[in-house]
Design a protein around this motif. Structure first.
Motif, PDB file in Angstrom:
ATOM      1  N   CYS A 121       0.725  -1.224  -0.063  1.00 33.44           N
ATOM      2  CA  CYS A 121      -0.121   0.105   0.034  1.00 33.44           C
ATOM      3  C   CYS A 121       0.930   1.324  -0.149  1.00 33.44           C
ATOM      4  O   CYS A 121       0.632   2.291  -0.441  1.00 33.44           O
ATOM      5  CB  CYS A 121      -1.041   0.163   1.142  1.00 33.44           C
ATOM      6  SG  CYS A 121      -2.283  -1.246   1.060  1.00 33.44           S
ATOM      7  N   SER A 156      -2.807   3.548  -1.422  1.00 33.47           N
ATOM      8  CA  SER A 156      -4.007   2.904  -0.549  1.00 33.47           C
ATOM      9  C   SER A 156      -5.081   2.589  -1.241  1.00 33.47           C
ATOM     10  O   SER A 156      -5.968   1.821  -0.910  1.00 33.47           O
ATOM     11  CB  SER A 156      -3.963   3.888   0.563  1.00 33.47           C
ATOM     12  OG  SER A 156      -4.572   5.057   0.289  1.00 33.47           O
ATOM     13  N   SER A 157      -5.434   3.291  -2.550  1.00 29.63           N
ATOM     14  CA  SER A 157      -6.392   2.704  -3.251  1.00 29.63           C
ATOM     15  C   SER A 157      -6.251   1.805  -4.488  1.00 29.63           C
ATOM     16  O   SER A 157      -7.110   1.793  -5.553  1.00 29.63           O
ATOM     17  CB  SER A 157      -7.140   4.063  -3.677  1.00 29.63           C
ATOM     18  OG  SER A 157      -6.142   5.031  -4.692  1.00 29.63           O
ATOM     19  N   ALA A 168      -5.655  -1.470  -6.580  1.00 27.68           N
ATOM     20  CA  ALA A 168      -6.086  -3.068  -6.619  1.00 27.68           C
ATOM     21  C   ALA A 168      -5.078  -3.768  -5.918  1.00 27.68           C
ATOM     22  O   ALA A 168      -5.562  -4.536  -5.168  1.00 27.68           O
ATOM     23  CB  ALA A 168      -6.235  -3.534  -7.951  1.00 27.68           C
ATOM     24  N   CYS A 215      -3.008  -3.337  -3.271  1.00 25.40           N
ATOM     25  CA  CYS A 215      -3.208  -2.793  -1.759  1.00 25.40           C
ATOM     26  C   CYS A 215      -4.447  -3.739  -1.434  1.00 25.40           C
ATOM     27  O   CYS A 215      -4.402  -4.045  -0.473  1.00 25.40           O
ATOM     28  CB  CYS A 215      -3.416  -1.530  -1.561  1.00 25.40           C
ATOM     29  SG  CYS A 215      -3.635  -0.867  -0.071  1.00 25.40           S
ATOM     30  N   ALA A 216      -5.693  -3.535  -1.923  1.00 24.72           N
ATOM     31  CA  ALA A 216      -6.992  -4.310  -1.663  1.00 24.72           C
ATOM     32  C   ALA A 216      -6.615  -5.768  -1.593  1.00 24.72           C
ATOM     33  O   ALA A 216      -7.001  -6.457  -0.743  1.00 24.72           O
ATOM     34  CB  ALA A 216      -8.034  -3.969  -2.568  1.00 24.72           C
ATOM     35  N   TRP A 245      -4.517  -6.501   1.301  1.00 30.06           N
ATOM     36  CA  TRP A 245      -5.210  -6.620   2.875  1.00 30.06           C
ATOM     37  C   TRP A 245      -6.411  -7.724   2.716  1.00 30.06           C
ATOM     38  O   TRP A 245      -6.885  -8.412   3.658  1.00 30.06           O
ATOM     39  CB  TRP A 245      -6.180  -5.004   3.018  1.00 30.06           C
ATOM     40  CG  TRP A 245      -4.979  -4.441   3.578  1.00 30.06           C
ATOM     41  CD1 TRP A 245      -4.612  -3.268   2.829  1.00 30.06           C
ATOM     42  CD2 TRP A 245      -4.464  -4.354   4.812  1.00 30.06           C
ATOM     43  NE1 TRP A 245      -3.797  -2.902   3.448  1.00 30.06           N
ATOM     44  CE2 TRP A 245      -3.602  -3.296   4.759  1.00 30.06           C
ATOM     45  CE3 TRP A 245      -4.592  -5.236   5.773  1.00 30.06           C
ATOM     46  CZ2 TRP A 245      -2.608  -3.313   5.929  1.00 30.06           C
ATOM     47  CZ3 TRP A 245      -3.813  -5.158   7.076  1.00 30.06           C
ATOM     48  CH2 TRP A 245      -2.836  -4.020   7.162  1.00 30.06           C
ATOM     49  N   ASP A 246      -7.067  -8.032   1.579  1.00 27.61           N
ATOM     50  CA  ASP A 246      -7.877  -9.409   1.487  1.00 27.61           C
ATOM     51  C   ASP A 246      -7.347 -10.514   1.888  1.00 27.61           C
ATOM     52  O   ASP A 246      -7.661 -11.353   2.330  1.00 27.61           O
ATOM     53  CB  ASP A 246      -8.476  -9.521   0.025  1.00 27.61           C
ATOM     54  CG  ASP A 246      -9.460  -8.479  -0.331  1.00 27.61           C
ATOM     55  OD1 ASP A 246      -9.984  -7.889   0.730  1.00 27.61           O
ATOM     56  OD2 ASP A 246      -9.966  -8.497  -1.457  1.00 27.61           O
TER      57      ASP A 246
END
Length: 74
Positions: free
Chosen positions: A19, A24-25, A27, A29-30, A33-34
Motif C-alpha cells: 500500500c 492505498s486505493s 487494486a 493494496c486491496a 489486505w484481502d
C-alpha cells in the motif's frame, strides 16, 4: 496456531509495504489486505473449533429433540 499468527503478521507487513508503494486505493493494496482478512478469518475459525462445549451444548448434541434444545425462528 502460532504458525498461522506468524503468517498473518507477515501478510500484514507485506500489505502495508504494498500500500505504501502502490497507493492505498490501488487494486494491489486491496488484494494484499484481502489476504490478511482471509488468514484472520481462518484463525478465528480454528479458535471456534477448539473451544470446549459447555454441558448444555453437549446435552443438545446427544438429545437434539429435547425441549431445552429447541430453537425458534421469529
Amino acid at each position: 496456531m502460532s504458525e498461522l499468527q506468524e503468517k498473518i503478521d507477515q501478510e500484514r507487513e507485506q500489505a502495508r509495504a504494498v500500500c505504501d508503494s502502490e497507493g492505498s486505493s490501488s487494486a494491489e493494496c486491496a488484494v494484499a489486505w484481502d489476504n490478511v482478512e482471509e488468514l484472520q478469518a481462518e484463525a478465528s475459525h480454528q479458535r471456534q473449533n477448539t473451544e470446549p462445549k459447555n454441558s448444555l451444548e453437549q446435552y443438545c448434541d446427544d438429545n437434539p429433540d429435547a425441549a431445552e434444545c429447541r430453537v425458534y425462528d421469529d
